[in-house]
Every structure is written in structure tokens, then in C-alpha cells.
Design a protein around this motif. Structure first.
Motif, PDB file in Angstrom:
ATOM      1  N   VAL A 321     -28.104   0.788 -10.985  1.00 17.52           N
ATOM      2  CA  VAL A 321     -29.088   1.662 -12.679  1.00 17.52           C
ATOM      3  C   VAL A 321     -29.083   0.402 -13.493  1.00 17.52           C
ATOM      4  O   VAL A 321     -28.284  -0.016 -14.181  1.00 17.52           O
ATOM      5  N   GLY A 322     -30.835  -0.329 -14.085  1.00 18.50           N
ATOM      6  CA  GLY A 322     -30.532  -1.235 -14.931  1.00 18.50           C
ATOM      7  C   GLY A 322     -31.592  -0.479 -15.674  1.00 18.50           C
ATOM      8  O   GLY A 322     -31.501   1.267 -15.748  1.00 18.50           O
ATOM      9  N   GLN A 323     -32.343  -1.130 -16.522  1.00 21.08           N
ATOM     10  CA  GLN A 323     -32.612  -0.477 -17.720  1.00 21.08           C
ATOM     11  C   GLN A 323     -33.413   0.638 -17.048  1.00 21.08           C
ATOM     12  O   GLN A 323     -34.222   1.749 -18.289  1.00 21.08           O
ATOM     13  N   GLN A 324     -34.890   0.197 -16.584  1.00 19.85           N
ATOM     14  CA  GLN A 324     -35.705   1.764 -16.069  1.00 19.85           C
ATOM     15  C   GLN A 324     -35.308   1.976 -15.328  1.00 19.85           C
ATOM     16  O   GLN A 324     -35.536   3.218 -14.273  1.00 19.85           O
ATOM     17  N   GLY A 325     -34.284   1.758 -14.125  1.00 23.87           N
ATOM     18  CA  GLY A 325     -33.927   2.593 -12.745  1.00 23.87           C
ATOM     19  C   GLY A 325     -33.105   2.227 -12.060  1.00 23.87           C
ATOM     20  O   GLY A 325     -32.496   0.915 -12.692  1.00 23.87           O
ATOM     21  N   LEU A 326     -33.599   2.464 -10.818  1.00 27.33           N
ATOM     22  CA  LEU A 326     -32.894   2.010  -9.685  1.00 27.33           C
ATOM     23  C   LEU A 326     -33.258   0.283  -9.991  1.00 27.33           C
ATOM     24  O   LEU A 326     -34.494  -0.460  -9.866  1.00 27.33           O
ATOM     25  N   LEU A 327     -32.121  -0.333  -8.876  1.00 25.84           N
ATOM     26  CA  LEU A 327     -32.081  -1.688  -8.819  1.00 25.84           C
ATOM     27  C   LEU A 327     -32.155  -2.015  -7.569  1.00 25.84           C
ATOM     28  O   LEU A 327     -30.986  -1.072  -6.815  1.00 25.84           O
ATOM     29  N   GLN A 328     -33.022  -2.968  -7.479  1.00 24.79           N
ATOM     30  CA  GLN A 328     -32.856  -3.556  -5.494  1.00 24.79           C
ATOM     31  C   GLN A 328     -31.500  -4.836  -5.705  1.00 24.79           C
ATOM     32  O   GLN A 328     -32.251  -5.594  -6.540  1.00 24.79           O
ATOM     33  N   LEU A 329     -30.921  -5.325  -5.214  1.00 29.65           N
ATOM     34  CA  LEU A 329     -30.706  -6.612  -4.638  1.00 29.65           C
ATOM     35  C   LEU A 329     -30.885  -7.551  -3.467  1.00 29.65           C
ATOM     36  O   LEU A 329     -31.614  -6.950  -2.684  1.00 29.65           O
ATOM     37  N   THR A 330     -31.559  -8.346  -3.443  1.00 30.01           N
ATOM     38  CA  THR A 330     -32.133  -9.722  -2.556  1.00 30.01           C
ATOM     39  C   THR A 330     -31.242 -10.843  -3.155  1.00 30.01           C
ATOM     40  O   THR A 330     -31.249 -11.343  -3.935  1.00 30.01           O
ATOM     41  N   VAL A 331     -31.509 -11.492  -1.597  1.00 29.64           N
ATOM     42  CA  VAL A 331     -31.069 -12.335  -1.606  1.00 29.64           C
ATOM     43  C   VAL A 331     -32.258 -13.761  -1.279  1.00 29.64           C
ATOM     44  O   VAL A 331     -33.015 -13.003  -0.125  1.00 29.64           O
ATOM     45  N   ALA A 332     -32.241 -14.941  -1.604  1.00 30.18           N
ATOM     46  CA  ALA A 332     -32.852 -16.105  -0.548  1.00 30.18           C
ATOM     47  C   ALA A 332     -33.161 -15.927   0.542  1.00 30.18           C
ATOM     48  O   ALA A 332     -31.699 -15.906   0.590  1.00 30.18           O
ATOM     49  N   ARG A 333     -33.422 -16.018   1.435  1.00 27.57           N
ATOM     50  CA  ARG A 333     -32.760 -16.765   3.060  1.00 27.57           C
ATOM     51  C   ARG A 333     -33.762 -17.951   3.599  1.00 27.57           C
ATOM     52  O   ARG A 333     -35.159 -18.159   3.162  1.00 27.57           O
TER      53      ARG A 333
END
Ligand code: EPU
Length: 333
Positions: A321-333
Motif C-alpha cells: 500500500v502506497g500513498q493512494q492505495g495498492l501498488l503494483q511491482l513491475t520489472v523490465a523484461r
């Protein structure tokens, strides 16, 4: 602003604008769900990565009711009950079925959200009904097991976070108890299988492998075990013949992400105060002074290296949870 470090088991320094404790289900109808809001249980699967600019609504609803039927027990538990205490209490009453799920941190209401599972058992098997307040429609719903769309670490509640506030769960526990011992190390119990033995063994293994959040802050498995096709599996087995995996469906297997992380030499990885747990690499820990940024950087590094080596994209099992709600983690492929 209200401090959140003590409200989630990863204990990251974070705050929220307001915090509401819900201890009477009737009060749900009066709550105003102004955006952003976040529904919290015991905080054992949530990491507050940053100061949340909204309201945290914490479920503290209590109460358990047991109805004995001819072939089963129907047990209704309020969502704020502690999961392990609930399982322990049922065991003491010889109402069996949930013993493989002993010592899972969190609340009863959180169990259906991510369909908690351990040692070959998923909670969905025993769920008869979930009662929830539909925040969007402002009405009560009683969902059957199939309504909940359970699958591995997933449910309708997880797919639409913030839509339903779960107030209670009904479990159907058949009197014709069937032990589930095919998972290691429960398969060592051969010839000596009782619900109490399984319960004891699960406690022993979990205490050995998984850090106690009260001592070392953590949120259990940080990532899900990725599900891949048999074709992908064959390719990976050419490279890593001893890679650990479990069958899921005819064409699908679940790869042990902890094995992948360990095998890639990431078991002693750390960034700032965030580290990989040395006894079970699927768990990330807070060594004491971790920040949200340390955790997301470490998680991204692991995801990146696993993706590069295996082509698999790991997905967090925890909620960030970040400032505005749920966060998604992504990585470059
Ligand atoms: N493994 C390694 N190295 C590691 C970790 C695991 O080689 O560092 C190997 C183990 O030796 C084993 C396999 O990977 O052969 C699976 O490990 P384990 O039995 O510890 O379980 P897991 O798949 O890592 C899942 C759940 C746990 C649950 C255990 C026990 C998920 C995301 N996690 O972990 O649930 O307790 O099975 O059944 O499915 C949680 O969700 O928070 C959680 C702890």
C-alpha cells in the motif's frame, strides 16, 4: 496522521490520515467509504510502503458460533477473530479439517481473500459461505464457495480489492475427517496420523522455517509460487533438473519460488534493512530499520533476476500500500 508500524507485521514506518476500528457489524452500514480507503485485518499480508493518504478500516469483529449437524459442523466465525486461535480452539473441540492451516498469521476474514493454504490444504475447501458488506451497492451479500471464485492464493475479493468488507465466514467441517499428509514433512507421520499430530507437526515446521513476526517483522511468503505450463517446465528442468514443483492441473505446475530464489544465490540478499529470510527464501524480513523503499527495491531485484534466469515473472503475494492505495511491482523484461 496515525502511525501504522504497529498495525502491520512488517512494521515499516508509515502513517495514515485516519484509522477506524470496526467492532460491530451493524456499524458497517453507517461507515462512509470515502476514497482512498484500505480494509485491514491483522496486517499480516499488507505492507504499508509509504504514508497512506486515506482511511484504514480495521476489522475487529469477534464471535464464533458452532452448529452441530448430522454429518458436519457448521462454524460461523466473525472476520476479526485471530486465525490461529480459531484453528486451535476447533482442534481442542475435536472439530477437524483446518489443522494443516495452523499458525498462519492473520484473521478469519482475511483467510478467504487470498485463499490461505499450507501443507496441501486450501481454506476454500471448507468455506460454505462468506458474508460481506458490498461497499459499491451498499447492501449485504452472502456468497457461496463458488461465488467466491477461489483458486491458488486468489478469490473474487482479491481481484476486486476494497469492493466487499467481509464480516463473517461459515466453515463446513465434515465429521468424516480425512487427513491430508502428502506434503513434506507431514508424510513423515505415516502410521501415526491424527489431527493433533498434524497440528503439532505444522507448528513445529512453521516455527523452524518461518520467522516469528513478533521477533523478526515479516509478512510470510512475499511472492506467490508461479504457475507455469508443462512445456515451460520441461525447458526449465533441462537447466535445473532438481527444481522443485507441484502439479496443479493437467497442463500446469506450481514452481517453488523459494527454490528459485535460493538457487539464484539470493538467500543472503539485502537492501538497507530489508533482507531475504535465510531459512526460507520466499519470505522477506525487516531487520529492524527497513523502509518501504528498501523492500520494494529488494523485491524488484529478486523479480528481475528470477525473470532473467527463468523467464518467470514473480508476483507478490503480499499487498503493498502506497500513498493512494495498492501498488503494483513491475520489472523490465
Ligand atoms: N525451498 C527451497 N529454498 C527455500 C525455500 C523453499 O529450496 O529457501 C523449497 C523447499 O525445500 C520445498 C519447496 O521449495 O521443497 C517448497 O517450500 P515450502 O514447503 O517451504 O513452501 P513454499 O512453497 O515456499 C508455500 C506457501 C506457504 C506455506 C507453505 C507450506 C505460498 C506462496 N506459500 O510456501 O504459505 O506455509 O507452502 O505449505 O504458496 C504464506 O502464504 O505466507 C505462507 C507462508
Amino acid at each position: 496522521m496515525i502511525e501504522l508500524a504497529e498495525r502491520h507485521t512488517f512494521k515499516l514506518p508509515a502513517r495514515c490520515r485516519s484509522f477506524i476500528e470496526l467492532d460491530c457489524s451493524d456499524d458497517v452500514e453507517q461507515l462512509s467509504f470515502d476514497e482512498p480507503y484500505y480494509l485491514l485485518g491483522e496486517g499480516s499480508n499488507t505492507l504499508f510502503i509509504d504514508d497512506f493518504q486515506g482511511t484504514v478500516i480495521c476489522n475487529r469483529l469477534l464471535g464464533v458460533c458452532i452448529e452441530e449437524q448430522e454429518n458436519a459442523y457448521l462454524v460461523t466465525a466473525a472476520a476479526g477473530e485471530n486465525w490461529h486461535n480459531f484453528v486451535t480452539d476447533l482442534r481442542a473441540r475435536n472439530i477437524d479439517g483446518l489443522e494443516n492451516l495452523a499458525l498462519i498469521p492473520g484473521s478469519v476474514g482475511a483467510a478467504p481473500v487470498q485463499n490461505v493454504g499450507a501443507y496441501g490444504v486450501e481454506v476454500a475447501t471448507f468455506i460454505e459461505q462468506v458474508t460481506a458488506w458490498d461497499i459499491k451497492k451498499k447492501s449485504w451479500v452472502h456468497m457461496s464457495r463458488s461465488d467466491c471464485q477461489f483458486c491458488y492464493r486468489n478469490s473474487l475479493f482479491k481481484q476486486y480489492p476494497g469492493r466487499w468488507l467481509i464480516t463473517s465466514v461459515v466453515f463446513r467441517l465434515p465429521k468424516d475427517w480425512q487427513p491430508v499428509t502428502h506434503y513434506s514433512p507431514l508424510n513423515e507421520l505415516k502410521g501415526n496420523v491424527s489431527a493433533q499430530n498434524i497440528f503439532n507437526k505444522v507448528l513445529e515446521v512453521r516455527q523452524k522455517k518461518l520467522p516469528d513476526p513478533k521477533v523478526t517483522p515479516n509478512a510470510g511468503s512475499f511472492f506467490k509460487n508461479p504457475v507455469i505450463t508443462k512445456k515451460q517446465l520441461e525447458e526449465l528442468l533441462k537447466k535445473w533438473p532438481d527444481m522443485v514443483y507441484f502439479p496443479v492441473a493437467e497442463d500446469q505446475v506450481k514452481v517453488a519460488a523459494g527454490w528459485l530464489i535460493e538457487h539464484l544465490g539470493l538467500k543472503s540478499e539485502a537492501i538497507g534493512g530489508a533482507a531475504v529470510n535465510p531459512h526460507q527464501a520466499l519470505v522477506l524480513i525487516n531487520k529492524g530499520d527497513a523502509t518501504g523503499n528498501d523492500v520494494t527495491q529488494l523485491a524488484r531485484r529478486i523479480m528481475q533476476q528470477v525473470a532473467e534466469a527463468s523467464g518467470i515473472t514473480l508476483e507478490p503475494e503480499v499487498r503493498l500500500v502506497g500513498q493512494q492505495g495498492l501498488l503494483q511491482l513491475t520489472v523490465a523484461r
